[in-house]
Design a protein around this motif. Sequence first.
Motif, PDB file in Angstrom:
ATOM      1  N   UNK A  97     -17.391  21.145 -33.654  1.00 22.85           N
ATOM      2  CA  UNK A  97     -18.406  20.114 -34.356  1.00 22.85           C
ATOM      3  C   UNK A  97     -19.458  18.736 -33.676  1.00 22.85           C
ATOM      4  N   UNK A  98     -18.150  18.497 -32.338  1.00 28.44           N
ATOM      5  CA  UNK A  98     -18.789  17.847 -31.891  1.00 28.44           C
ATOM      6  C   UNK A  98     -18.290  18.342 -30.035  1.00 28.44           C
ATOM      7  N   UNK A  99     -19.787  17.927 -29.333  1.00 30.52           N
ATOM      8  CA  UNK A  99     -19.813  18.375 -27.976  1.00 30.52           C
ATOM      9  C   UNK A  99     -18.491  18.292 -27.435  1.00 30.52           C
ATOM     10  N   UNK A 100     -17.917  19.762 -26.901  1.00 35.38           N
ATOM     11  CA  UNK A 100     -16.534  19.124 -26.126  1.00 35.38           C
ATOM     12  C   UNK A 100     -17.209  20.509 -24.628  1.00 35.38           C
ATOM     13  N   UNK A 101     -16.387  19.200 -23.403  1.00 32.80           N
ATOM     14  CA  UNK A 101     -16.731  19.961 -22.360  1.00 32.80           C
ATOM     15  C   UNK A 101     -15.531  21.614 -22.349  1.00 32.80           C
ATOM     16  N   UNK A 102     -16.833  21.939 -21.914  1.00 33.49           N
ATOM     17  CA  UNK A 102     -15.974  23.686 -21.110  1.00 33.49           C
ATOM     18  C   UNK A 102     -15.568  23.518 -19.413  1.00 33.49           C
ATOM     19  N   UNK A 103     -14.061  23.131 -19.938  1.00 32.23           N
ATOM     20  CA  UNK A 103     -13.410  22.023 -18.396  1.00 32.23           C
ATOM     21  C   UNK A 103     -12.955  23.849 -17.467  1.00 32.23           C
ATOM     22  N   UNK A 104     -13.605  25.122 -18.062  1.00 33.16           N
ATOM     23  CA  UNK A 104     -13.555  26.124 -16.941  1.00 33.16           C
ATOM     24  C   UNK A 104     -15.138  26.016 -16.164  1.00 33.16           C
ATOM     25  N   UNK A 105     -15.548  25.552 -16.411  1.00 26.93           N
ATOM     26  CA  UNK A 105     -16.338  25.023 -15.291  1.00 26.93           C
ATOM     27  C   UNK A 105     -16.805  23.749 -14.332  1.00 26.93           C
ATOM     28  N   UNK A 106     -15.620  23.227 -14.694  1.00 30.32           N
ATOM     29  CA  UNK A 106     -15.807  21.903 -13.862  1.00 30.32           C
ATOM     30  C   UNK A 106     -15.767  21.757 -12.543  1.00 30.32           C
ATOM     31  N   UNK A 107     -15.182  22.570 -11.718  1.00 33.69           N
ATOM     32  CA  UNK A 107     -14.617  23.543  -9.913  1.00 33.69           C
ATOM     33  C   UNK A 107     -15.929  23.595 -10.088  1.00 33.69           C
ATOM     34  N   UNK A 108     -16.749  24.731 -10.580  1.00 32.92           N
ATOM     35  CA  UNK A 108     -18.057  24.864 -10.290  1.00 32.92           C
ATOM     36  C   UNK A 108     -19.399  24.872 -10.350  1.00 32.92           C
TER      37      UNK A 108
END
Length: 181
Positions: A97-108
């Motif tokens: 319901x609220x924006x959530x960071x997709x951490x899979x891409x944090x180093x990409x």
Amino acid sequence: VASFETYVGDVKLLSPTVYNVTIDTPGKLRTWGSSGEVGLVGGAQTPTSVPAFDHFPVVAVSSVSRHTLVKTGDGRIWCFGVNDKGQCGLGHQDPVNEPTEVTFFSEKEVTRLVAGVDVSAVIADGSLHTAGGGPSGNHLAASGGSDAGFGLVSALGAVDRVALFKSGGFAMNTSGTWYAW
């Protein structure tokens, strides 16, 4: 058609079937429409700034009738929406319901993001990564991922372009070869 994109002056407007998303000139994301898909608890009837992005300018957005992908100026990728097919790539299939960071891409290094009806596709470090899809059939098989998380689509090699549709998609690798599924 799940959504369309147009510009009104300097404002980019995406209009999915259930809610609307805009990015104005300074990178401010505004949404309005039904609850749960607009990134605002309770929804909004008029264009409303999404507080999660008040301190991060939005540089790219892709949105359809069920979820939205956002890239902020610091390179981070965010998602919100229905997520019942795992299309947000967060490791679950619960509503976001609220924006959530997709951490899979944090180093990409992310260069493109595309929200499909029940799937997401992101080109990062020159490779295609997908999440979601469920039984709709538009999820290209990814290694290391599942319907609840992002995975690499290694069969295509280095990818330059991607487009998603309700029943499939297209991708073009850097050699100019097109793939359809």
